[in-house]
Design a protein around this motif. Structure first.
Motif: not given
Length: 129
Positions: A93-108
């Motif tokens: 879960t932590q890894v997934a959250a960190l991966e999401q935070q690393q995505q550029p804002p346009a993809t989030r």
């Protein structure tokens, strides 16, 4: 001819405005540079955290495998396996959250006016077609 210094006053005012504009420009450049540095440091921190979480996940996978082997051999019980599975799930879960935070804002996040799909209560509903 300038009898009362009116033009001199206007000249001084224009010079003052030019200096103020230059000061605002310089301040904007400093602010931009500071934001770039701050963003880079945050990105580097996220990269490090992600690498650590990935290593922890790999270690927990090894520990889980070891716990399963020990359980099969009768040296341990199912509780050890369940505890290792739980720890591994938390780290995933932590890894997934960190991966999401690393995505550029346009993809989030995409503003509704760009996709023309406003959520309920959006103030830009007029943009929908």
């Amino acid at each position: 001819m300038d009898f009362f210094g009116r033009n001199a006053g206007q000249l001084q005012a224009a010079i003052g405005q030019a200096r103020a504009a230059q000061a605002e420009h310089d301040a904007a450049r400093v602010l931009l540079a500071a934001n770039v540095v701050r963003t880079y440091v945050q990105w580097a921190r996220l990269q490090d955290q992600h690498a650590l979480a990935e290593r922890a996940l790999a270690q927990q996978q090894q520990m889980l495998q070891l716990a399963r082997e020990r359980t099969r051999a009768g040296l341990d019980n199912e509780l050890a396996v369940r505890q290792n599975e739980s720890s591994r799930a938390d780290t995933r879960t932590q890894v997934a959250a960190l991966e999401q935070q690393q995505q550029p804002p346009a993809t989030r996040w995409r503003p509704c006016w760009a996709s023309r799909a406003c959520p309920p209560g959006c103030s830009r509903r007029a943009w929908r077609s």
